[in-house]
Enzyme design. Structure first.
Site, PDB file in Angstrom:
ATOM      1  N   GLU A  50      -0.526  -6.546  82.693  1.00  0.00           N
ATOM      2  CA  GLU A  50      -0.559  -7.530  82.180  1.00  0.00           C
ATOM      3  C   GLU A  50       0.530  -8.446  81.850  1.00  0.00           C
ATOM      4  O   GLU A  50       1.376  -8.940  81.141  1.00  0.00           O
ATOM      5  CB  GLU A  50      -1.706  -8.535  81.166  1.00  0.00           C
ATOM      6  CG  GLU A  50      -2.578  -8.359  81.913  1.00  0.00           C
ATOM      7  CD  GLU A  50      -3.973  -6.489  82.696  1.00  0.00           C
ATOM      8  OE1 GLU A  50      -3.089  -5.954  82.806  1.00  0.00           O
ATOM      9  OE2 GLU A  50      -5.151  -7.318  82.949  1.00  0.00           O
ATOM     10  N   PHE A 112     -18.484  -5.733  75.718  1.00  0.00           N
ATOM     11  CA  PHE A 112     -17.955  -4.572  76.461  1.00  0.00           C
ATOM     12  C   PHE A 112     -16.281  -5.209  76.627  1.00  0.00           C
ATOM     13  O   PHE A 112     -16.654  -6.950  76.490  1.00  0.00           O
ATOM     14  CB  PHE A 112     -18.898  -4.541  77.708  1.00  0.00           C
ATOM     15  CG  PHE A 112     -17.423  -4.338  78.680  1.00  0.00           C
ATOM     16  CD1 PHE A 112     -16.986  -2.971  78.974  1.00  0.00           C
ATOM     17  CD2 PHE A 112     -17.633  -4.861  79.859  1.00  0.00           C
ATOM     18  CE1 PHE A 112     -16.223  -2.148  79.924  1.00  0.00           C
ATOM     19  CE2 PHE A 112     -16.466  -4.469  81.005  1.00  0.00           C
ATOM     20  CZ  PHE A 112     -16.162  -3.101  80.775  1.00  0.00           C
ATOM     21  N   MET A 478      21.072   4.210  75.108  1.00  0.00           N
ATOM     22  CA  MET A 478      20.967   3.951  73.856  1.00  0.00           C
ATOM     23  C   MET A 478      20.629   4.840  72.362  1.00  0.00           C
ATOM     24  O   MET A 478      21.728   4.925  71.162  1.00  0.00           O
ATOM     25  CB  MET A 478      20.394   2.044  73.358  1.00  0.00           C
ATOM     26  CG  MET A 478      21.423   1.855  72.050  1.00  0.00           C
ATOM     27  SD  MET A 478      22.800   1.446  71.907  1.00  0.00           S
ATOM     28  CE  MET A 478      23.180   0.105  73.053  1.00  0.00           C
TER      29      MET A 478
HETATM   30  C1  TPP Z   1       9.343  -0.996  75.333  1.00  0.00           C
HETATM   31  C2  TPP Z   1      10.577   0.224  74.062  1.00  0.00           C
HETATM   32  N1  TPP Z   1      10.459   1.491  74.187  1.00  0.00           N
HETATM   33  C3  TPP Z   1      11.986   1.956  72.751  1.00  0.00           C
HETATM   34  C4  TPP Z   1      12.629   1.292  72.448  1.00  0.00           C
HETATM   35  C5  TPP Z   1      13.808   1.918  72.266  1.00  0.00           C
HETATM   36  N2  TPP Z   1      15.296   2.014  73.076  1.00  0.00           N
HETATM   37  C6  TPP Z   1      15.856   0.870  72.938  1.00  0.00           C
HETATM   38  S1  TPP Z   1      17.096   1.888  73.883  1.00  0.00           S
HETATM   39  C7  TPP Z   1      16.096   2.892  74.778  1.00  0.00           C
HETATM   40  C8  TPP Z   1      17.096   3.581  76.176  1.00  0.00           C
HETATM   41  C9  TPP Z   1      17.145   2.439  77.020  1.00  0.00           C
HETATM   42  O1  TPP Z   1      16.953   3.554  77.510  1.00  0.00           O
HETATM   43  P1  TPP Z   1      17.697   3.494  79.762  1.00  0.00           P
HETATM   44  O2  TPP Z   1      16.406   2.036  79.976  1.00  0.00           O
HETATM   45  O3  TPP Z   1      18.106   4.269  80.641  1.00  0.00           O
HETATM   46  O4  TPP Z   1      19.176   2.312  79.001  1.00  0.00           O
HETATM   47  P2  TPP Z   1      20.351   2.851  78.974  1.00  0.00           P
HETATM   48  O5  TPP Z   1      20.756   2.774  77.528  1.00  0.00           O
HETATM   49  O6  TPP Z   1      20.481   4.602  79.589  1.00  0.00           O
HETATM   50  O7  TPP Z   1      21.244   1.787  79.273  1.00  0.00           O
HETATM   51  C10 TPP Z   1      14.995   2.987  73.979  1.00  0.00           C
HETATM   52  C11 TPP Z   1      14.313   3.938  74.375  1.00  0.00           C
HETATM   53  C12 TPP Z   1      13.264  -0.046  73.487  1.00  0.00           C
HETATM   54  N3  TPP Z   1      13.545  -1.194  73.186  1.00  0.00           N
HETATM   55  N4  TPP Z   1      11.784  -0.268  74.232  1.00  0.00           N
END
Ligand code: TPP
Ligand code: MG
Lengths: 586, 163
Positions: A50, A112, A478
């Protein structure tokens, strides 16, 4: 003739001209699904989760300026939709989410699959309605569409108990709604607009700061005309990319936490700022007191009075629809011929060009490892800035925003406010359905994509040939960057030791998979993928694991105190984050 | 600073929780809240006593106005207004305290609603500060129970909150 509540729901959607409903069935909405079975005016898209339905409706809406519609069952269906709803809420996306509810006699009995959907969504919707009588369905639906699309847009939830979908009533769809308690402003105050124009003609260092409101109110032409007519610089937020062409020389690019050097410096040092549908949020101006420490006069145009004077005091607030206000402002400028002083403006541009000359986005183009920036830049070059690009959240999102120069509004689709990983792929699906012939790319990371990877299956079923560009650095990039900068290289739980073989995964879902490991292969691979017009292509780019996003404004610093990329360290004010000793940072 | 906000809202299920939810979600204070229907049964009127800087009060007012079911909001502090709160207070009144309690109730223009051998139940109305003053004035150990309605407010003179 009396028809069932479920049929009434369907008729309402048809009356609203809905083309797509993104949804997932379950007990509480079976009547509605039965009514869907018997109609063919709109298409239902069966997602795999969803959350995907709501993001798809969201991407559909952002790219088309139509209302996104999602349909979910009660309980777990409803709770799965919450992240999608909150995402739409923080970015002010017009959306109607219909949720099933347990039958009215069972409400409150912990039945439920019962959750208090109206209660759960209250803080993340523009409005929500629990329908308690079949005769109220039509008016509730009309109200929902009206509220979602007018004023500052946003998601509206209509929660319908199962017995209400079974009950019968005559169907009359109201032609209009008027709510005594809801009268969104339209036209701005003429006196305020005049003051703003006067202020502009006195400006020495004017700047136009464009936010997502300019996109939402379809004011791209007006914004462009204003910037061009005045010859002034403009900067845009993450939410406004494309509202003013990214390749126009008057565009300084994105500002904010990962904004361009020239944009952030201009924002800090301008003397007259025209904020258009933007809200001075923490990721844009960082610390308000520092931002205001360089004196400036601020004009703030926004449809939402509560956005004005929330984080910074402004001199000339103008409450109104951005587009209408700009129309009036342009008319006045044409009539009076008021313009900023040419000499002052020339001096300002000299300064801006100096800032720009440092080329803050320069990266190592000769690297043996694929630089993520290079992938985005190449994508930009081969699509000419015209593709629809969705993204997830992380470094790849920032690189997408920095290196893809959007020439048109509604082409850049990302979760700016909530920052929802998992948004990109389902959103791209919605974008592609709204724009069947367009190129739709989803720039993602190996972590984000896995949050809604199941939607690859939906993409197969509905033939949405999205080009997934996975910038695979094996890291929650990040997070890793913050840990490198602020937590002494302690990479706590930000590395993925195990990752799927994305090529095989794509193939398992019935798509084309590609793995790209060398810089020389980037462009040919992208071109090949673009040729596969009918296919979803999952491109797994193995990128530099250590790359960081620059510039960066740390949480507690001012906009002009950016951490700069290595080639600009001589301009650095204060120490670079990673070279400092940090205590706890939020 | 303390502010009294008067809010007219649609008399619909859920409207009250939207207002309360707004205050808790955004971290605004509620010192007291009263709500009831008006002479027009489709409308409720709420009085919220809150506190905060001018900026915070401005945000509260704007955010309240954004709620779809809120019809009108005024800050009574912007001009002259009257404010009343009702308190019922049950006090121990035996021996010499009995006469003293009666005297205090009279001074504060309270009415004794219920009498037992050991207690008085006193009704007091007035500005919230007057009720506070009463509580301060009587011996704490004699107070058995208090219940207060929270303040209701209305503008003085021609100032009217109506649609
Ligand atoms: C649902 C969710 N959980 C945690 C975060 C925190 N967060 C922000 S960026 C990131 C890492 C993202 O990793 P990736 O998709 O591999 O992108 P990259 O930064 O490596 O390009 C996280 C865990 C978030 N923004 N959204
Ligand atoms: Mg990653």
């Amino acid at each position: 003739m009396e028809i069932s509540g479920a049929e009434i729901v369907i008729r309402c959607l048809q009356e609203e001209g809905v083309e797509f409903v993104f949804g997932y069935p379950g007990g509480a909405v079976l009547e509605i699904y039965d009514a869907i079975f018997k109609q063919d005016k709109f298409k239902h898209v069966l997602v795999r989760h969803e959350q995907g339905a709501v993001h798809a409706a969201d991407g559909y809406s952002r790219s088309s300026h139509k209302v996104g519609v999602a349909l979910v069952t009660s309980g777990p269906g409803a709770t799965n939709a919450i992240t999608g709803i909150a995402t739409a809420y923080l970015d002010s996306i017009p959306m109607v989410v219909i949720s099933g509810q347990v039958p009215t006699p069972a409400i409150g009995l912990d039945a439920f699959q019962e959750v208090d959907m109206v209660g759960i969504t209250r803080p993340c919707v523009k409005h929500n309605i629990l329908v308690k009588d079949v005769r109220d369905i039509a008016s509730a639906m009309k109200k929902a569409f009206h509220i979602a699309t007018t004023g500052r847009p946003g998601p509206v939830v209509v929660d319908i108990p199962k017995d209400i979908t079974l009950a019968r009533a005559e169907f009359h769809y109201p032609q209009s709604v008027s709510l005594r308690s809801y009268n969104p402003p339209a036209k701005g105050h003429p006196g305020q607009i005049k003051k703003a124009v006067n202020l502009l003609s006195d400006a020495k260092r004017p700047l136009i700061y464009i936010g997502g409101g300019a996109v939402l109110s379809n004011a791209s032409n007006q914004v462009t005309e204003l910037v061009k007519m005045l010859g002034v610089p403009a900067t845009n937020t993450l939410m406004a990319l494309g509202a003013f062409s990214g390749s126009d020389p008057q565009n300084l690019g994105m500002l904010g936490m990962h904004g361009l050097y020239e944009a952030n410096m201009a924002m800090q040092h301008c003397d007259v700022l025209i904020a258009i549908g933007a809200r001075f949020d923490d990721r844009v101006i960082s610390v308000p007191s520092h931002f205001l420490s360089s004196p400036k006069k601020i004009v703030h145009i926004d449809i939402d009075p509560s956005s004005i004077a929330k984080r910074v005091k402004v001199d000339i607030p103008i409450v109104g629809n951005v587009r209408d206000v700009l129309d009036e402002m342009l008319a006045l400028l044409r009539q009076t011929g008021a313009r900023p002083n040419a000499e002052h403006l020339a001096n300002w541009w000299k300064q801006l060009e100096e800032w720009r000359s440092h080329n803050c986005l320069k990266f190592d183009a000769n690297s043996d490892i694929i630089k993520p920036q290079f992938v985005v830049q190449t994508l930009y070059e081969i699509t000419g800035g015209d593709a629809f690009v969705t993204s997830d959240v992380g470094q790849h999102q920032m690189w997408a925003a920095q290196y893809y120069k959007f020439n048109k509004p509604r082409r850049w689709i990302n979760s700016g406010g909530l920052g929802t990983m998992g948004f990109g792929l389902p959103a791209a699906m919605g974008v592609q359905l709204a724009n069947p012939d367009a190129t739709v790319a989803c720039i993602t990371g190996e972590a984000s994509i896995q949050m809604n990877i199941q939607e690859l299956s939906t993409c197969k079923q509905y033939h949405t040939p999205v080009k997934v560009i996975n910038l695979n650095n094996r890291y929650l990039g990040m997070v890793r960057q913050w840990q490198e900068f602020f937590y002494g290289n302690r990479y706590s739980e930000s590395y993925m030791d195990a990752l799927p073989d994305f090529v095989k995964l794509a193939e398992a879902y019935g798509h084309v998979g590609m793995k790209i490991e060398r810089p020389a292969d980037v462009e040919p691979a992208l071109r090949e993928a673009m040729k596969l017009k009918e296919r979803l292509v999952f491109m797994d780019f193995i990128t530099d694991q250590t790359e960081n996003v620059f510039p960066m404004v740390q949480n507690n610093r001012g906009l002009s105190q950016m951490d700069l990329p290595p080639h600009m360290r001589h301009l650095q004010q204060g120490t670079v984050a990673k070279e400092r000793d940090y205590g706890n940072l939020s | 600073m303390r502010h009294i906000l008067s809010i007219l809202l649609e008399n619909e299920a859920g409207a009250l929780s939207r207002v309360v939810g707004l205050f808790s979600a955004r971290g605004y204070n509620i010192d007291s809240l009263t709500v009831s229907t008006t002479e027009d049964a489709t409308l409720s009127r709420m009085t919220i006593v809150t506190s905060g800087s001018d900026d915070v009060i401005e945000q509260i007012t704007k955010q309240l106005n954004k709620l779809i079911e809120v019809v009108k909001v005024i800050d009574l502090n912007e001009s002259d207004h009257v404010e009343r709160e009702l308190m019922l207070i049950k006090v121990r009144s035996t021996g010499k305290d009995r006469e003293e309690m009666k005297r205090m109730a009279d001074i504060f223009r309270g009415r004794i609603l219920d009498v037992t051998e050991k207690t008085y139940t006193i009704e007091l109305t007035g500005e919230s500060s007057k009720l506070d003053a009463f509580i301060e004035a009587v011996d704490r150990t004699l107070i058995l129970e208090t219940v207060r309605t929270g303040a209701s407010g209305i503008g003085r003179g021609e100032r009217i909150l109506k649609i």
